[in-house]
Every structure is written in structure tokens, then in C-alpha cells.
Write a protein that holds these residues in place. Structure first.
Motif, PDB file in Angstrom:
ATOM      1  N   ASP A   7     -12.456   4.193  -5.757  1.00 40.89           N
ATOM      2  CA  ASP A   7     -12.136   3.931  -4.789  1.00 40.89           C
ATOM      3  C   ASP A   7     -12.815   3.118  -3.679  1.00 40.89           C
ATOM      4  OD1 ASP A   7     -10.281   5.779  -5.465  1.00 40.89           O
ATOM      5  OD2 ASP A   7     -10.959   7.451  -3.960  1.00 40.89           O
ATOM      6  N   VAL A   8     -12.256   2.189  -3.115  1.00 34.90           N
ATOM      7  CA  VAL A   8     -13.073   1.001  -2.292  1.00 34.90           C
ATOM      8  C   VAL A   8     -12.463   1.112  -0.915  1.00 34.90           C
ATOM      9  CG1 VAL A   8     -13.784  -1.194  -1.880  1.00 34.90           C
ATOM     10  CG2 VAL A   8     -13.583  -0.155  -4.482  1.00 34.90           C
ATOM     11  N   SER A   9     -13.515   1.073   0.110  1.00 33.82           N
ATOM     12  CA  SER A   9     -12.979   1.013   1.453  1.00 33.82           C
ATOM     13  C   SER A   9     -13.972   0.193   2.233  1.00 33.82           C
ATOM     14  CB  SER A   9     -12.833   2.526   2.204  1.00 33.82           C
ATOM     15  OG  SER A   9     -13.892   3.159   2.121  1.00 33.82           O
ATOM     16  N   TYR A  10     -13.670  -0.474   3.264  1.00 30.66           N
ATOM     17  CA  TYR A  10     -14.585  -1.249   4.151  1.00 30.66           C
ATOM     18  C   TYR A  10     -14.484  -0.504   5.438  1.00 30.66           C
ATOM     19  CZ  TYR A  10     -13.670  -5.152   0.890  1.00 30.66           C
ATOM     20  OH  TYR A  10     -13.748  -5.794  -0.002  1.00 30.66           O
ATOM     21  N   ARG A  11     -15.755  -0.509   6.162  1.00 32.83           N
ATOM     22  CA  ARG A  11     -15.969   0.208   7.357  1.00 32.83           C
ATOM     23  C   ARG A  11     -17.045  -0.681   8.185  1.00 32.83           C
ATOM     24  NH1 ARG A  11     -18.167   5.935   6.616  1.00 32.83           N
ATOM     25  NH2 ARG A  11     -20.156   4.867   6.134  1.00 32.83           N
ATOM     26  N   SER A  12     -16.688  -0.603   9.605  1.00 34.87           N
ATOM     27  CA  SER A  12     -17.478  -1.120  10.694  1.00 34.87           C
ATOM     28  C   SER A  12     -17.313  -0.447  11.978  1.00 34.87           C
ATOM     29  CB  SER A  12     -17.203  -2.683  10.816  1.00 34.87           C
ATOM     30  OG  SER A  12     -16.037  -2.795  11.471  1.00 34.87           O
ATOM     31  N   ALA A  13     -18.119  -0.906  12.827  1.00 41.80           N
ATOM     32  CA  ALA A  13     -17.697  -0.377  14.206  1.00 41.80           C
ATOM     33  C   ALA A  13     -16.092  -0.397  14.572  1.00 41.80           C
ATOM     34  CB  ALA A  13     -18.670  -1.173  15.223  1.00 41.80           C
ATOM     35  N   LYS A  14     -15.311  -1.062  13.959  1.00 36.69           N
ATOM     36  CA  LYS A  14     -13.992  -1.167  14.401  1.00 36.69           C
ATOM     37  C   LYS A  14     -13.037  -0.465  13.621  1.00 36.69           C
ATOM     38  CE  LYS A  14     -14.268  -4.151  17.742  1.00 36.69           C
ATOM     39  NZ  LYS A  14     -13.821  -5.648  17.688  1.00 36.69           N
ATOM     40  N   LEU A  36      -9.158   1.837   3.597  1.00 38.39           N
ATOM     41  CA  LEU A  36      -9.023   2.049   2.130  1.00 38.39           C
ATOM     42  C   LEU A  36      -8.421   0.718   1.531  1.00 38.39           C
ATOM     43  CD1 LEU A  36      -9.889   4.000  -0.258  1.00 38.39           C
ATOM     44  CD2 LEU A  36      -7.457   4.851   0.077  1.00 38.39           C
ATOM     45  N   VAL A  37      -8.859   0.107   0.619  1.00 38.79           N
ATOM     46  CA  VAL A  37      -8.117  -1.234   0.355  1.00 38.79           C
ATOM     47  C   VAL A  37      -8.096  -0.912  -1.433  1.00 38.79           C
ATOM     48  CG1 VAL A  37      -9.167  -2.627   1.824  1.00 38.79           C
ATOM     49  CG2 VAL A  37     -10.333  -2.116  -0.343  1.00 38.79           C
ATOM     50  N   CYS A  38      -8.609   0.166  -2.396  1.00 37.49           N
ATOM     51  CA  CYS A  38      -8.334   0.325  -3.425  1.00 37.49           C
ATOM     52  C   CYS A  38      -8.398   1.864  -3.787  1.00 37.49           C
ATOM     53  CB  CYS A  38      -9.576  -0.393  -4.306  1.00 37.49           C
ATOM     54  SG  CYS A  38      -9.807   0.065  -6.262  1.00 37.49           S
ATOM     55  N   LYS A  39      -7.462   2.611  -4.673  1.00 42.34           N
ATOM     56  CA  LYS A  39      -7.650   3.976  -4.911  1.00 42.34           C
ATOM     57  C   LYS A  39      -7.428   3.833  -6.398  1.00 42.34           C
ATOM     58  CE  LYS A  39      -6.886   8.174  -4.103  1.00 42.34           C
ATOM     59  NZ  LYS A  39      -8.237   9.050  -3.653  1.00 42.34           N
TER      60      LYS A  39
END
Length: 409
Positions: A341-348, A352-355
Motif C-alpha cells: 500500500d502507498v499513500s502520500y501525506r503532508s500538512a494538507k 491513498l494511491v496504491c492498494k
């Protein structure tokens, strides 16, 4: 709850017994505005240790420092920017001269001096500016001079890296402080580019060396800006013992607390080194969990943040999970692709972009909003165990090429 705390405006002179300073010596031609020669000094001989670059091409400063630290004792550091003193026929002699000049000014033995250089490789180090400036350098040293020493070792850095932490060992308040430099030619494989650490804790040279290796392995060694391991990487530590704690001579509870604080500081600096990468606009942190072991997690985290395609995608705020999966796939680590699984995270926020190893449909506008921030987490869950690790990198920008296209001239 942490067993340590960071000291506001702390630096390499925060521990008891240390002073530091920096001056404009003019080592780099036409330099009249930037400090380029720094010094750190302790009022007493210290237990000392260092770790160095794994690059087979090394600056002669490393060979001299290795020789000086064979007895586990040091009392001063002298370091310059503007010239790496690497790949020069007289490099060893110049490094020894720097130590002798510092020793004469300080009234100590030359063998008790740690020497380091950073800058252009393959050009002779001019010793004359150092000879002329070492007296002023000695006079510049104060308890507040750590920040000037930090400035003196900067090359393409845009910010100074300095810090200090406090903890309690055996009922005594102990302080650890340090400075570091690094912006480009960073793919660390030992400790850091240049980093000098001081402490007033009583710790044997053997335990200092072990602590450096343990702390660096999960912090500095997880940093990459551009995939190039420097010829000059030096991470050195001096311990004055003036805190009055019982000397740490084995891997006991106090040793564990010391390593914990050192690791926390090194991780904070690692993030600063990556964020200040040449031309960088974003700090990119690869966070891997669910690996079969820590070693696997470290390999994958490093592979992802080192990928030029991932770095370019972060610059463009492009949530392309294919680049992440590709970097995982060629990392050499054993993984079950169908569990990733892949996700991107920031202050905003987080997306989730991949499962289970497959790309997902997602809100591109929301992803763009997340990836346009200055600090991005790439979160990877491998679903295969309890191993985890972090690696620290940055985006790849047009300015990186501009800076390095004419670095020497």
C-alpha cells in the motif's frame, strides 16, 4: 515520554568546557564575506571517536584524523570550507600543517587535533590563509561561538545546522551539542558530510565510537540528496566528562539513554540536511512499515527517496505511485508486491494511491494540494511483518543542475 529535551538555540558549545569560533580566512578565491575557517576547543583533553566516508577516494584530512584518534583522545577541531583537500599530492602534509597551526595557537599537542575540510576536490589547499588567520580564529572562540563554527563549514548550504539536547545520566544533567554541514554530494554511508559533536558526559572512546555507529545508522546513513557519497564525510565526537556522571564504559542503561538522545538529534539534523539539498524545495521522507525486518525496510525506504523519477515527481507534485512501486521493485529487497500500500501525506492531508500493489483512482486535485507542501511523507506498508524505517531525501529541481553545472567555477 522522551528521556531528553532539545535546547533552544543550542550548539556545539552548549556542553560544559567547550568554546568555538569561525573567521573569514579567504581560502576560497575572492571570499571576503563568508566565514570559511572554524575551530572547536575543550579546556581539557577529551575521549574522542569518529566515523568516516566509505568512499575509497578520501580526503587526506581523514587519514590524519584517523591517526590522531588511535589513542581515543582529542581536544580540538579545525575545519575549513572552500577546499576539500582531496586528491592532492600534498594533501596529507597540508592536513598535518592545519593541525600543527591549531595546536600552536591553543598550546596543545598536534596529535590531539581533529582536522576536516570541505569544498572543491582536486585543487591544492592554500595553507597561507590558514596560517594568517589561525591567531584570529583562536581569539574568536567563545561559549557563544558555535554558530560561527557552523557557518565556517558551510558550502552550498543555505542554513546552518546546529543543535543541543539535554538528558540525565546517573542523576547528573548531561548535554550533547553539535554542528553539521551538507547540501549536495550527499548519499551518506557512514555518518554525515561534516559533523562535529561535543558532550560533557563521561563516556569512553570505545563507547563513543559504538554510539556514533548506532545513531548514524538510522539517521545520517538514511539521507540522500543526489546519490553521491562525499570523499570527506567525517562525524566526530569529543566528550569532556565535566558533567560528572559515572563514566560509561559498557552498553548499560546510561549508554542506551545516551544513544537515544544522540539518535534523536541526528534524525533532526538528517531532516535538515535533506531539506537543504541543493536546489531542493521539499523534504521527502520515505516511511516504510510492515517489512519482514528492519533491514528490508531500510533498503526500500532508501531506494524510494533516492529514485530520480520519484524526486522529480515530488518536484512536480505528481502523485505517480508507479514510480514508488518501481523503486521498491529494483531495491533488491524481498517483498510481496501484491501486499504493498502507498499513500502520500503532508500538512494538507493524506491520500491513498496504491492498494495491494495496484494503483487506485483518486482525486488528482487533492493529491496536488498535498504534494505542493514543503514536507512530504511517502508512506509504504508492505504487509509482511513488523520491520520499519525512515529515509530522508528531497525533490530534484532545475536549480540542482544549475548549482552543480558551474560549482567549481
Amino acid at each position: 515520554m522522551s528521556n531528553y529535551k532539545f535546547i533552544e538555540n543550542g550548539s556545539v558549545t552548549s556542553p560544559r568546557g567547550f568554546v568555538a569560533g569561525g573567521v573569514i580566512a579567504g581560502i576560497k578565491p575572492n571570499n571576503t564575506t563568508k566565514r570559511d575557517l572554524g575551530m572547536i576547543f575543550c579546556e581539557k583533553p577529551c575521549a574522542a571517536a569518529a566515523i568516516f566516508t566509505k568512499n575509497r577516494v578520501k580526503s587526506d584530512t581523514i587519514y590524519v584524523t584517523q591517526e590522531h584518534l588511535k589513542n581515543g583522545v582529542a581536544q580540538a577541531v579545525i575545519a575549513n570550507s572552500g577546499n576539500a583537500n582531496a586528491c592532492n599530492p600534498d594533501g596529507y602534509e597540508k592536513a598535518e600543517q592545519m593541525c600543527a597551526l591549531a595546536a600552536d595557537a591553543l598550546g596543545i599537542a598536534a596529535d590531539d587535533v581533529i582536522v576536516a575540510s570541505t569544498g572543491v576536490i582536486g585543487q591544492a589547499l592554500p595553507i597561507e590563509p590558514i596560517e594568517k588567520s589561525v591567531g584570529a580564529l583562536k581569539d574568536s572562540m567563545t561559549r557563544d561561538g558555535g554558530t560561527y563554527a557552523a557557518e565556517a563549514i558551510m558550502t552550498t548550504d543555505t542554513i546552518k545546522k546546529e543543535w543541543a539536547v539535554q538528558l540525565t545520566l546517573g542523576g547528573k544533567t548531561v548535554t550533547i551539542g553539535g554542528i553539521a554541514k551538507g547540501s549536495g554530494m550527499i548519499h551518506i554511508n557512514m555518518g554525515t558530510t561534516l559533523s562535529f559533536v561535543t558532550t560533557d558526559a563521561a563516556v569512553s572512546a570505545e563507547m563513543l565510537h559504538s554510539a556514533l555507529i548506532e545513531a548514524a545508522d538510522v539517521s545520517y546513513n538514511m539521507v540522500s540528496v543526489d546519490g553521491d557519497t562525499s570523499t570527506n564525510d567525517t562525524l566526530a565526537i569529543m566528550a569532556s566528562g565535566l558533567a560528572g556522571n559515572d563514566e560509561i564504559t559498557e552498553k548499560n542503561g546510561d549508554y542506551a539513554l545516551f544513544v537515544e538522545a544522540l539518535t534523536a538529534a541526528f534524525k533532526a539534523v538528517a531532516k535538515k540536511l535533506a531539506a537543504d539539498g541543493e536546489g531542493a524545495t521539499k523534504l521527502v521522507i520515505g516511511k516504510v512499515s510492515g517489512a519482514k525486518d528492519e533491514s528490508t525496510a531500510k533498503v526500500i525506504a532508501k531506494s524510494v527517496i533516492c529514485s530520480s523519477l520519484v524526486k522529480a515527481a515530488m518536484f512536480g507534485a505528481d502523485a505517480n505511485c508507479g514510480r514508488i512501486l518501481c523503486a521498491i521493485g529494483y531495491s533488491g529487497a524481498e517483498v510481496d508486491v501484491k501486499k504493498i500500500d502507498v499513500s502520500y501525506r503532508s500538512a494538507k492531508g493524506e491520500i491513498l494511491v496504491c492498494k495491494d500493489g495496484m494503483g487506485l483512482a483518486f482525486d488528482e486535485d487533492k493529491a496536488k494540494e498535498i504534494l505542493i507542501e514543503s514536507e512530504i511523507d511517502i508512506i509504504i506498508n508492505l504487509g509482511d511483518g513488523n520491520g520499519e524505517a525512515e529515509a530522508y531525501g528531497c525533490d530534484l529541481t532545475y536549480d540542482y543542475v544549475k548549482i552543480n553545472g558551474d560549482y567549481r567555477t
